[in-house]
Write an enzyme that holds these catalytic residues in place. Sequence first.
Site, mmCIF file in Angstrom:
data_model
loop_
_atom_site.group_PDB
_atom_site.id
_atom_site.type_symbol
_atom_site.label_atom_id
_atom_site.label_comp_id
_atom_site.label_asym_id
_atom_site.label_seq_id
_atom_site.Cartn_x
_atom_site.Cartn_y
_atom_site.Cartn_z
ATOM 1 N N ASP A 28 50.551 41.948 -5.007
ATOM 2 C CA ASP A 28 49.307 42.606 -5.392
ATOM 3 C C ASP A 28 48.143 41.626 -5.425
ATOM 4 O OD1 ASP A 28 50.924 44.790 -5.677
ATOM 5 O OD2 ASP A 28 50.927 44.772 -7.868
ATOM 6 N N SER B 142 34.868 46.199 -22.137
ATOM 7 C CA SER B 142 35.126 47.051 -20.984
ATOM 8 C C SER B 142 34.227 48.276 -21.020
ATOM 9 C CB SER B 142 36.596 47.495 -20.976
ATOM 10 O OG SER B 142 36.807 48.491 -19.992
ATOM 11 N N GLU C 59 58.163 47.842 -0.546
ATOM 12 C CA GLU C 59 58.151 48.057 -1.998
ATOM 13 C C GLU C 59 59.317 47.336 -2.666
ATOM 14 O OE1 GLU C 59 55.144 48.846 -3.316
ATOM 15 O OE2 GLU C 59 55.284 50.607 -2.029
ATOM 16 N N SER D 46 47.256 48.946 -8.208
ATOM 17 C CA SER D 46 47.121 47.584 -8.692
ATOM 18 C C SER D 46 45.773 47.296 -9.328
ATOM 19 C CB SER D 46 47.398 46.584 -7.562
ATOM 20 O OG SER D 46 47.763 45.343 -8.108
ATOM 21 N N SER D 47 45.403 48.147 -10.259
ATOM 22 C CA SER D 47 44.203 47.872 -11.059
ATOM 23 C C SER D 47 44.351 46.571 -11.836
ATOM 24 C CB SER D 47 43.931 49.029 -12.014
ATOM 25 O OG SER D 47 45.032 49.236 -12.900
ATOM 26 N N SER D 48 45.573 46.233 -12.217
ATOM 27 C CA SER D 48 45.807 45.002 -12.976
ATOM 28 C C SER D 48 45.498 43.771 -12.129
ATOM 29 C CB SER D 48 47.248 44.944 -13.492
ATOM 30 O OG SER D 48 48.176 45.031 -12.416
#
Length: 390
Positions: free
Chosen positions: A181, A76, A42, A135-137
């Site tokens: 990510d 979306s 991390e 990490s949806s981004s």
Amino acid sequence: MTTTKTEADRQAITLTGAFTNYFGHEPDGLWRAPGRVNLMGEHTDYNEGLVLPFAIDRSTTVAVSARDDRTVRLVSSFGDAEAVEFNLDTFAPEDAHGWSAYPAGVAWELEQAGVPVPGFELYVSSDVPVGAGLSSSAALECAVALALSELSGARLERTQLADIGRRAENNVVGAPTGIMDQYASMLGTRNSAVYLDCRDGKSVPVSLGLEESGLVCLVIDTKVSHAHANGGYAARRASCARGAHQMGVGALRDLDSTDLPRAERTLDEETFRRVRHIITENERVAGTVDLLRTHGPHAIGDLLDASHRSMRDDFEISCPELNLAADTARANGALGARMTGGGFGGSAIALVSTDDAARVKDAVLTGFAARGLQTPDIFAVLPADGAQKL
């Protein structure tokens, strides 16, 4: 005979229908990219260090159709997400806002890289929780990058697309994240983690073997939302840069445990603790990979626990809910548990025997309820393949 549609098939049909209903025609294609769990490593990525994430079986899917002009229309499936329209010829990074900054940023960065992006229409759907440290981004960035690369005819390499996503997040969204990510989302493979050296960009798959070992990775989404574009993440990155400068190295990757006595003499107390986390976390990544290769996933629990303590005490990016999740899971049979992601909220992960998973879940839910906290979302994830066209 009849064939049973998989859940992925049903989702694809639903998304195609939603796109068609909104735009009045079918999409050119559907592309998906997974979220990720970071098993170890991390805040080491932007310090040119080592990371060990894996892509998960939750993903973001985009239905996309190219246009014959320079207009971009973004929609979306999330009910509160505003539809956005802009022109590629007049778009600038400062125009980006909200969720649309991610796909808009990818289009912008592709054009900066010399890719002739056409105007396009996009409808996005996702089952990667937002703000949960999964990490949806990056999942959205990688799905869009793969789609636009193919629709433009550029067909860039996966590592190039990962870097496009990272630059979109840095330069357009304004989040000073590293490359981990996007690499996990692009390069993930089923049943394996991605062992990535963030200095040279080289990666190799490392078998996890969770199912064969009777283990499951539980994600405990605390529902404490975080955002990488806020001050805490940037402050940690600045502290690492300051520590590297004062230690006379280009990046904290250049230090190891033998440098800790000098670091303690050289740095102020807070910066020393930040540096100590990065040094020891890099060593934990390498140690985790070694144990996975030699002894399997049952052997890595102590390193997960040590990582959480380091993030809690030295890097100070945990929060009471994450600590409660990790401590409760550990007390109820988890082999190891740690927060995952950038911190200040989001999710913890627990490595749990399949037989103990229900007990760990119940204990965490009970612990949160007893303290009057929001009910966490707890679910199992498996290592999955990276971004792909459906």
